[in-house]
Structures are given as C-alpha cells and as structure tokens.
Design an enzyme around this catalytic site. Structure first.
Site, PDB file in Angstrom:
ATOM      1  N   ASP A 102      -6.879   4.392  -4.844  1.00 25.94           N
ATOM      2  CA  ASP A 102      -7.570   4.208  -3.558  1.00 25.94           C
ATOM      3  C   ASP A 102      -8.204   5.567  -3.277  1.00 25.94           C
ATOM      4  O   ASP A 102      -8.398   6.372  -4.200  1.00 25.94           O
ATOM      5  CB  ASP A 102      -6.576   3.785  -2.456  1.00 25.94           C
ATOM      6  CG  ASP A 102      -7.289   3.344  -1.170  1.00 25.94           C
ATOM      7  OD1 ASP A 102      -7.819   2.229  -1.142  1.00 25.94           O
ATOM      8  OD2 ASP A 102      -7.319   4.113  -0.188  1.00 25.94           O
ATOM      9  N   LYS A 121       0.870  -1.185   0.000  1.00 29.35           N
ATOM     10  CA  LYS A 121       0.000   0.000   0.000  1.00 29.35           C
ATOM     11  C   LYS A 121       0.899   1.224   0.000  1.00 29.35           C
ATOM     12  O   LYS A 121       2.043   1.165   0.463  1.00 29.35           O
ATOM     13  CB  LYS A 121      -0.890   0.020   1.244  1.00 29.35           C
ATOM     14  CG  LYS A 121      -2.110   0.888   1.099  1.00 29.35           C
ATOM     15  CD  LYS A 121      -3.183   0.229   0.242  1.00 29.35           C
ATOM     16  CE  LYS A 121      -4.314   1.176  -0.084  1.00 29.35           C
ATOM     17  NZ  LYS A 121      -5.463   0.454  -0.672  1.00 29.35           N
TER      18      LYS A 121
HETATM   19  P1  NDP Z   1     -12.831   7.669  -3.202  1.00 31.37           P
HETATM   20  O1  NDP Z   1     -11.800   8.683  -2.910  1.00 31.37           O
HETATM   21  O2  NDP Z   1     -13.277   7.461  -4.599  1.00 31.37           O
HETATM   22  O3  NDP Z   1     -14.128   7.938  -2.314  1.00 31.37           O
HETATM   23  C1  NDP Z   1     -14.106   7.993  -0.923  1.00 31.37           C
HETATM   24  C2  NDP Z   1     -15.483   8.441  -0.476  1.00 31.37           C
HETATM   25  O4  NDP Z   1     -15.589   8.315   0.933  1.00 31.37           O
HETATM   26  C3  NDP Z   1     -15.747   9.887  -0.797  1.00 31.37           C
HETATM   27  O5  NDP Z   1     -17.106  10.046  -1.113  1.00 31.37           O
HETATM   28  C4  NDP Z   1     -15.413  10.581   0.522  1.00 31.37           C
HETATM   29  O6  NDP Z   1     -16.041  11.830   0.698  1.00 31.37           O
HETATM   30  C5  NDP Z   1     -15.975   9.578   1.483  1.00 31.37           C
HETATM   31  N1  NDP Z   1     -15.456   9.732   2.834  1.00 31.37           N
HETATM   32  C6  NDP Z   1     -14.174   9.836   3.236  1.00 31.37           C
HETATM   33  N2  NDP Z   1     -14.120   9.937   4.566  1.00 31.37           N
HETATM   34  C7  NDP Z   1     -15.407   9.878   5.008  1.00 31.37           C
HETATM   35  C8  NDP Z   1     -16.023   9.897   6.275  1.00 31.37           C
HETATM   36  N3  NDP Z   1     -15.300  10.014   7.383  1.00 31.37           N
HETATM   37  N4  NDP Z   1     -17.384   9.793   6.340  1.00 31.37           N
HETATM   38  C9  NDP Z   1     -18.114   9.665   5.231  1.00 31.37           C
HETATM   39  N5  NDP Z   1     -17.586   9.657   4.007  1.00 31.37           N
HETATM   40  C10 NDP Z   1     -16.255   9.751   3.893  1.00 31.37           C
HETATM   41  O7  NDP Z   1     -12.267   6.288  -2.591  1.00 31.37           O
HETATM   42  P2  NDP Z   1     -12.682   4.818  -2.940  1.00 31.37           P
HETATM   43  O8  NDP Z   1     -14.138   4.736  -3.211  1.00 31.37           O
HETATM   44  O9  NDP Z   1     -11.742   4.299  -3.937  1.00 31.37           O
HETATM   45  O10 NDP Z   1     -12.349   4.063  -1.575  1.00 31.37           O
HETATM   46  C11 NDP Z   1     -13.270   3.985  -0.504  1.00 31.37           C
HETATM   47  C12 NDP Z   1     -12.852   2.865   0.429  1.00 31.37           C
HETATM   48  O11 NDP Z   1     -12.795   1.633  -0.288  1.00 31.37           O
HETATM   49  C13 NDP Z   1     -11.475   3.024   1.068  1.00 31.37           C
HETATM   50  O12 NDP Z   1     -11.495   2.433   2.342  1.00 31.37           O
HETATM   51  C14 NDP Z   1     -10.575   2.183   0.161  1.00 31.37           C
HETATM   52  O13 NDP Z   1      -9.412   1.752   0.809  1.00 31.37           O
HETATM   53  C15 NDP Z   1     -11.520   1.031  -0.146  1.00 31.37           C
HETATM   54  N6  NDP Z   1     -11.207   0.260  -1.346  1.00 31.37           N
HETATM   55  C16 NDP Z   1     -11.130   0.854  -2.569  1.00 31.37           C
HETATM   56  C17 NDP Z   1     -10.880   0.099  -3.687  1.00 31.37           C
HETATM   57  C18 NDP Z   1     -10.909   0.670  -5.054  1.00 31.37           C
HETATM   58  O14 NDP Z   1     -10.845  -0.114  -6.018  1.00 31.37           O
HETATM   59  N7  NDP Z   1     -11.025   1.974  -5.226  1.00 31.37           N
HETATM   60  C19 NDP Z   1     -10.596  -1.344  -3.585  1.00 31.37           C
HETATM   61  C20 NDP Z   1     -10.773  -1.883  -2.258  1.00 31.37           C
HETATM   62  C21 NDP Z   1     -11.032  -1.086  -1.189  1.00 31.37           C
HETATM   63  P3  NDP Z   1     -15.268  13.213   0.385  1.00 31.37           P
HETATM   64  O15 NDP Z   1     -15.382  13.383  -1.080  1.00 31.37           O
HETATM   65  O16 NDP Z   1     -15.992  14.204   1.195  1.00 31.37           O
HETATM   66  O17 NDP Z   1     -13.842  12.996   0.851  1.00 31.37           O
END
Ligand code: NDP
Length: 450
Positions: free
Chosen positions: A166, A126
């Site tokens: 991520d 990571k």
């Molecule tokens: P993105 O950056 O695309 O999206 C993250 C989302 O989560 C945004 O909408 C963000 O809002 C929101 N967010 C962040 N912090 C908070 C919080 N405290 N409360 C509510 N909403 C919050 O990331 P991903 O969708 O790629 O990743 C999301 C999760 O999935 C992470 O844990 C990542 O490690 C995991 N993951 C991702 C993978 C992938 O393929 N992308 C694969 C496997 C796991 P804002 O815009 O306001 O920051």
C-alpha cells in the site's frame, strides 16, 4: 436512515470516539444501506451490522530498529484482521508517518467490502506502521521490515492472513518482508504475501493491476452512461505512486490525454500531456520529487500544495482520478471540478473524496467510480497471485490482464445492478456498498453467530 442503522451508527460513534476516518467509512456504508435494511428487518435480530463494524481482531505491536547512525528507533505496528467471512484475511500494509488505529480500521473495513466485490475468496484486513520510509536508506528500510516481520509472522500465513503493499510499501519492502518471513519459518510459503517480485513468486501484472483496473472500471462506467470511450478525454491524476502511474499508463493506452500528476509536495501540469517515462524515472528509479519533472520539461508548470485543497483539482479536466490518499478531494475542490465541467471521478485511492465532496459530485450528476469497486483490481490480482502460488504455475501478463479486465467488468455490473435494483439510478457508490453487503451478510447468516 432507518432506526436500526441509526442505532448502530450512534453506538459505533460512541465506541470509537476520535477515530474519525473509521467513522467516516462506516457512516458512508451505513447511510447507503437504508433500502436493504428496510427490506430485511430480520438483520437487526441477527446483529449483522454490529458484527460487521467490529474487527475480528486488532494486533498492535512494537517495532524497534536501528538507523544508519546507530540510534534505536521505536515505531508502532498494526494488523487489523477485520473479517474472515469469505476467505483468509487479505489487505495491504501501509508505512506512513500518519498511520494510526483509525486509519488502519477504516482501510480494513473498506477492504472487506472491496474484496467481496471481486468475487474471489478473500476476507478483509489492513496493517502497517507509523514509519516514514522517505529519505531512509535501503539498509534502514531492510532493518525496519525485518523487525516488523519478526512480530507479524506469527499472525499471518497463506491460509490465515495475506498482506500486500500500500502507501510506502512496494516491491522493495515486500521483498525484505518476505525474506524475513521465510527465514523465521524455514519454509517457502509463496502465498503468504502478495506483490512479490517476479523472480520469487510474484504475478505478472500485479504492479499494474490497481491502475489498469481503475481505467477498465471507468471505461465501463462511461460506456454505460453514454459518455463514449476515454479517447481524447483529458485526465488529471493525483499522486505519482503505484496506482497513479499505472492508471496514467492505461489511460494513455486508451487514447486519453493525461495533463497533471502530483505528489505530497505539489503538482505538475503539462499542457502537452504528461511524459510518463519521465515520471517513472523520477519516481520509480530515482525516488525523487515530482518537481524534478521541470528538469525534463521546462515549459511544464509546478504548483506547491498549500492548505487542504490540492491545486490539481483546479485544472479543467473531463476525468479526475484521485490516486494518492484519503480525503484529498474536498468539497471546495469538488465545486471547482463541477464548475469546470468534469464528467467523471475515479477513486484510485481509498476514500479520497470527503463525504461532502462525494455528495456534491453525485448531486451534480458527475459519475463517481467508488474506491471499493474501482480500485479492487489490485487485490483481485493479488488473489490471482495466491492461486498461482498454490498451483506452482504462472500465467502470462496477457492472461492475468485479461482476468483482471473481466473482473473489473463484473464488478461494474454488480454495482450497476445493485443500484438499479434498489432504485438508485447510477449511484455506484451506494451500488458498491449494497452489492458487497448482500454477499457479506449472506455469508454471515450462513456461518452462524460468531
Ligand atoms: P504509493 O506509496 O506508491 O504512492 C502514493 C502517492 O501519493 C505518492 O506519489 C505520494 O507522494 C502521494 N501522496 C501521498 N499523500 C499525498 C497528498 N496528501 N497529496 C498528494 N499526493 C500525496 O501508494 P499507492 O499508489 O500504492 O497507493 C495510493 C492509494 O491507493 C492509497 O490510498 C492506497 O490505499 C490505494 N490503493 C493502493 C493499492 C495498491 O495496489 N497499491 C490497491 C488499492 C488501493 P509522496 O511520494 O510525496 O509521498
């Protein structure tokens, strides 16, 4: 917990003081390994656990860049190359203000297990930086990515270490990172990064893979436990990023009703069902805030986040999908979900439930699809992207999606079989840890002491 596990956990704690997320991830895994270690006392002599909790290599570096006002900003970059036991290091890059060594190590550690569960030849890693992309211009993002890659390039390669996206790293950032890698190395090495754009070596369905995969896993879990399909079930999804949006899309395609989504500021509830096209426009096109949903649907309700407990978990639902970030679903939220009759939780984000929340949910017979298994569709499709880059031949959307679906069904089977074999009923959290651990420890034993 047995004596060996207790000793390793104690030492890991004293060697990594203050790395609270990392210690949480290690504790969760070690706690669930008791029946395996009891059966295989030889693991202690081989120091299997001590080797598993120590990253092979941790790289920390300076990332200087110039903002639009001409000021020089210095961020800190990381790459934790945790394990190359079953393939090149593989895992995403996270750009977020709160990135630190503990978060990088917890994510790297989880990634080893997740990647093992996919059945594909990928190790675990990571990386990322304490850089907040929010509010930055495209040119600032580009300059940051170029500076980040100017150091990272010497540590990665298609057969060495293959980063992906991520939180805060999507198609735009991967494009800038790939461009800089290509420029420095003077070579087109498609397999060095995944999540690439379709125009230059990306895979069909990679964007959708984590969210779709989560729903494929959920579907299997519900079916296995006599809870029928997703049809007509109510779903709440935290986050509105890559994972959340495509989990919502597949849930809708499966006949479910998604009623709430969120971002880091607040959550929206739409009793008529979320309008996903509006969410995509707000988040993917305009890079706006979820509150803007009210401009599209005046009768939706917006609630700001206050304190630790997200208001999204107060909404009555059949299925809750935490798809935002670590520790976003607390014990208090778990209690409310249980009181409101939740059937199942699907962890789209990494470690989204606190330890206490997971224990409470399992104790109250809520089905929990653990992150390591349920969100593995993204990295599995990244591995499919790597294969396509090596073959220089590209699959259709339907072909990749079908492979993804098969992989998720197999992952579910592995978790279920391991849980049943060790008398843990439908505790898939433990099942996932055990299934992955057995594969990793066998590879470790086969490869000798290193
Ligand atoms: P993105 O950056 O695309 O999206 C993250 C989302 O989560 C945004 O909408 C963000 O809002 C929101 N967010 C962040 N912090 C908070 C919080 N405290 N409360 C509510 N909403 C919050 O990331 P991903 O969708 O790629 O990743 C999301 C999760 O999935 C992470 O844990 C990542 O490690 C995991 N993951 C991702 C993978 C992938 O393929 N992308 C694969 C496997 C796991 P804002 O815009 O306001 O920051």
């Amino acid at each position: 917990m047995n004596k060996y596990l207790t000793k390793v956990l104690k030492n890991t704690k004293s060697n990594n003081i203050e790395e609270k997320e990392y210690l949480q991830a290690v504790e969760e895994v070690l706690t669930s390994l008791t029946p395996v270690i009891d059966k295989h006392p030889e693991m202690e002599k081989l120091a299997i656990l001590e080797r598993m909790v120590e990253p092979e290599r941790t790289i920390i570096f300076r990332v200087p860049w110039v903002n639009d006002r001409g000021e020089i900003i210095v961020n800190r970059g990381y790459r934790v190359q945790f394990s190359s036991l079953i393939g090149p290091y593989k895992g995403g890059l996270r750009f977020a203000e709160n990135v630190n060594l503990s978060i990088m190590k917890f994510l790297g550690f989880e990634q080893i297990f997740k990647n093992a569960l996919t059945g594909l030849p990928i190790g675990g890693a990571k990386g990322g930086a304490d850089f907040n992309p929010k509010g930055k211009s495209d040119m600032e993002i580009m300059r940051f990515c170029q500076s980040f890659m100017t150091e990272l390039y010497r540590h990665i390669g298609a057969d060495v270490d293959v980063p992906a996206g991520d939180i805060g790293v999507g198609a735009r950032e991967i494009g800038f990172l790939f461009g800089q890698y290509k420029r420095i190395r003077n070579t087109y090495e498609g397999g060095v990064l995944t999540g690439k754009g379709l125009e230059y070596g990306g895979s069909q369905a990679r964007k959708e893979a984590t969210g779709y995969g989560l729903i494929y896993f959920m579907r299997e879990m519900l079916k296995e436990n006599g809870k029928n399909s997703l049809k007509n079930k109510t779903v709440t999804i935290s986050g509105s990023g890559n994972v959340a949006i495509y989990a919502a899309e597949k849930a809708l395609m499966s006949g479910a009703k998604v009623v709430a989504m969120s971002d880091s500021n607040g959550c929206i509830y739409d009793k008529n069902g979320i309008d996903l096209d509006a969410i995509k426009e707000i988040k993917e096109v305009k890079r706006g805030r979820i509150k803007d949903y009210l401009k599209y649907h005046k009768d939706a309700i917006y609630t700001e986040h206050k304190g630790q407990n997200s208001p999204i978990w107060e909404i009555k639902t059949d299925i809750a999908l935490p798809c935002a970030t670590q520790n976003e679903l607390t014990l208090d939220s778990a209690k409310i979900l249980v009181k409101n009759g939740v059937l199942a939780i699907g962890e789209g984000a990494n470690m989204p439930c606190t330890k206490e929340a997971t224990e409470y949910l399992l104790k109250h017979n809520v089905l929990v699809a653990p992150a390591k298994a349920a969100n593995a569709g993204g990295v599995a499709t990244s591995a499919i992207e790597m294969s396509q880059n090596s073959m220089r031949y590209y699959l259709t959307f339907e072909e990749v999606d079908k492979k993804l679906e098969n992989i998720m069904v197999n992952i579910f089977r592995s978790c279920k079989d391991a849980a049943e074999k060790y008398g843990l009923d439908n505790n898939y959290v433990a099942g996932a840890n055990i299934a992955a651990f057995i594969k990793l420890s066998s590879a470790m034993i086969a490869q000798g002491i290193h």
